[in-house]
Design an enzyme around this catalytic site. Structure first.
Site, mmCIF file in Angstrom:
data_model
loop_
_atom_site.group_PDB
_atom_site.id
_atom_site.type_symbol
_atom_site.label_atom_id
_atom_site.label_comp_id
_atom_site.label_asym_id
_atom_site.label_seq_id
_atom_site.Cartn_x
_atom_site.Cartn_y
_atom_site.Cartn_z
ATOM 1 N N GLY A 1 25.963 32.949 35.080
ATOM 2 C CA GLY A 1 26.347 33.795 36.205
ATOM 3 C C GLY A 1 26.803 35.183 35.815
ATOM 4 O O GLY A 1 27.448 35.872 36.603
ATOM 5 N N SER B 1 26.944 38.938 35.625
ATOM 6 C CA SER B 1 26.408 39.940 36.556
ATOM 7 C C SER B 1 26.655 41.370 36.101
ATOM 8 O O SER B 1 26.003 42.290 36.600
ATOM 9 C CB SER B 1 26.994 39.731 37.954
ATOM 10 O OG SER B 1 28.399 39.878 37.940
ATOM 11 N N ASN C 1 31.123 34.738 30.688
ATOM 12 C CA ASN C 1 29.798 34.341 31.150
ATOM 13 C C ASN C 1 28.734 35.096 30.368
ATOM 14 O O ASN C 1 28.733 36.328 30.331
ATOM 15 C CB ASN C 1 29.645 34.650 32.647
ATOM 16 C CG ASN C 1 30.568 33.804 33.509
ATOM 17 O OD1 ASN C 1 30.753 32.623 33.250
ATOM 18 N ND2 ASN C 1 31.161 34.411 34.530
ATOM 19 N N HIS D 1 33.248 40.937 29.174
ATOM 20 C CA HIS D 1 34.577 40.853 29.780
ATOM 21 C C HIS D 1 35.053 39.417 29.763
ATOM 22 O O HIS D 1 34.267 38.479 29.911
ATOM 23 C CB HIS D 1 34.565 41.392 31.217
ATOM 24 C CG HIS D 1 33.434 40.880 32.040
ATOM 25 N ND1 HIS D 1 32.155 41.377 31.918
ATOM 26 C CD2 HIS D 1 33.367 39.908 32.981
ATOM 27 C CE1 HIS D 1 31.367 40.734 32.753
ATOM 28 N NE2 HIS D 1 32.072 39.833 33.407
ATOM 29 N N LEU D 2 36.343 39.255 29.595
ATOM 30 C CA LEU D 2 37.000 37.952 29.740
ATOM 31 C C LEU D 2 37.560 37.882 31.148
ATOM 32 O O LEU D 2 38.288 38.780 31.570
ATOM 33 C CB LEU D 2 38.192 37.857 28.794
ATOM 34 C CG LEU D 2 38.059 37.299 27.388
ATOM 35 C CD1 LEU D 2 37.239 38.236 26.537
ATOM 36 C CD2 LEU D 2 39.443 37.126 26.790
ATOM 37 N N HIS D 3 37.227 36.797 31.849
ATOM 38 C CA HIS D 3 37.901 36.539 33.119
ATOM 39 C C HIS D 3 39.193 35.784 32.803
ATOM 40 O O HIS D 3 39.184 34.798 32.056
ATOM 41 C CB HIS D 3 37.065 35.633 34.021
ATOM 42 C CG HIS D 3 35.765 36.215 34.475
ATOM 43 N ND1 HIS D 3 35.580 36.736 35.737
ATOM 44 C CD2 HIS D 3 34.574 36.352 33.851
ATOM 45 C CE1 HIS D 3 34.336 37.154 35.867
ATOM 46 N NE2 HIS D 3 33.695 36.923 34.730
ATOM 47 N N ASP E 1 39.952 41.735 39.403
ATOM 48 C CA ASP E 1 38.566 41.597 39.873
ATOM 49 C C ASP E 1 38.482 41.987 41.348
ATOM 50 O O ASP E 1 39.363 41.646 42.141
ATOM 51 C CB ASP E 1 38.093 40.156 39.665
ATOM 52 C CG ASP E 1 36.588 40.022 39.730
ATOM 53 O OD1 ASP E 1 35.972 39.766 38.683
ATOM 54 O OD2 ASP E 1 36.023 40.200 40.832
ATOM 55 N N ILE E 2 37.405 42.661 41.694
ATOM 56 C CA ILE E 2 37.250 43.124 43.080
ATOM 57 C C ILE E 2 36.959 41.961 44.044
ATOM 58 O O ILE E 2 37.242 42.060 45.243
ATOM 59 C CB ILE E 2 36.133 44.206 43.151
ATOM 60 C CG1 ILE E 2 36.280 45.073 44.380
ATOM 61 C CG2 ILE E 2 34.742 43.591 43.052
ATOM 62 C CD1 ILE E 2 35.427 46.329 44.358
HETATM 63 P P1 5GP Z 1 30.372 38.276 35.534
HETATM 64 O O1 5GP Z 1 29.671 37.635 36.684
HETATM 65 O O2 5GP Z 1 29.498 39.325 34.868
HETATM 66 O O3 5GP Z 1 30.951 37.308 34.554
HETATM 67 O O4 5GP Z 1 31.635 39.003 36.145
HETATM 68 C C1 5GP Z 1 31.594 40.296 36.670
HETATM 69 C C2 5GP Z 1 32.817 40.447 37.536
HETATM 70 O O5 5GP Z 1 33.009 41.821 37.774
HETATM 71 C C3 5GP Z 1 32.717 39.760 38.886
HETATM 72 O O6 5GP Z 1 33.752 38.791 39.020
HETATM 73 C C4 5GP Z 1 32.850 40.902 39.882
HETATM 74 O O7 5GP Z 1 33.567 40.545 41.043
HETATM 75 C C5 5GP Z 1 33.549 41.971 39.061
HETATM 76 N N1 5GP Z 1 33.254 43.338 39.479
HETATM 77 C C6 5GP Z 1 32.008 43.850 39.669
HETATM 78 N N2 5GP Z 1 32.099 45.137 40.038
HETATM 79 C C7 5GP Z 1 33.426 45.431 40.074
HETATM 80 C C8 5GP Z 1 34.151 46.626 40.402
HETATM 81 O O8 5GP Z 1 33.583 47.672 40.721
HETATM 82 N N3 5GP Z 1 35.496 46.561 40.339
HETATM 83 C C9 5GP Z 1 36.158 45.421 39.971
HETATM 84 N N4 5GP Z 1 37.491 45.480 39.948
HETATM 85 N N5 5GP Z 1 35.507 44.279 39.669
HETATM 86 C C10 5GP Z 1 34.158 44.289 39.722
#
Ligand code: 5GP
Length: 112
Positions: free
Chosen positions: A91, A93, A85, A98-100, A28-29
């Site tokens: 949350g 976004s 999520n 995706h699975l964290h 994750d970035i």
């Molecule tokens: P969500 O909030 O949808 O569950 O998680 C999206 C995740 O994607 C966030 O933790 C965010 O930091 C990560 N993310 C968003 N854009 C990028 C990107 O361009 N590269 C990487 N490696 N992670 C990203």
């Protein structure tokens, strides 16, 4: 095309640490823990609530692969958490399922 599809196509750089034909994993970035990896199908399922019965095998293999990724990143013994999520209250976004995988520190429960 979603940002995660662009990462899969190597159009946006990311630290890819695991890859199969139809899903992959990268760091994750904005990591929320010392280990924070996203496990992502290469085809777009927008969110878990959109998953269909035909997605079950792929989603199952993603979950099973998480233990290999956790082992590779050294958190299989210390512990890790898998999070999906769905929607604004959770949350979400990025509208590409995706699975964290989070680990490397103690986490609270319930989550904030
Ligand atoms: P969500 O909030 O949808 O569950 O998680 C999206 C995740 O994607 C966030 O933790 C965010 O930091 C990560 N993310 C968003 N854009 C990028 C990107 O361009 N590269 C990487 N490696 N992670 C990203």
């Amino acid at each position: 095309m979603t940002i995660f599809q662009k990462i899969a196509r190597r159009e946006i750089p990311a630290d890819i640490i695991y890859e199969e034909e139809d899903f992959f994993a990268f760091r994750d970035i904005h990591p929320q823990a010392p280990v924070h990896v996203l496990i992502v199908p290469k085809r777009v399922i927008p969110r878990i609530g959109d998953a269909q019965p035909g997605d079950a095998e792929l989603l199952g293999r993603m979950i099973v692969a998480s233990k290999e990724i956790a082992a590779k990143l050294g958190v299989i013994e210390s512990g890790y958490r898998l999070v999906i999520n769905h929607g604004p209250d959770a949350g979400e976004s990025v509208p590409h399922l995706h699975l964290h995988l989070l680990g490397g520190r103690a986490m609270a429960w319930p989550p904030g």
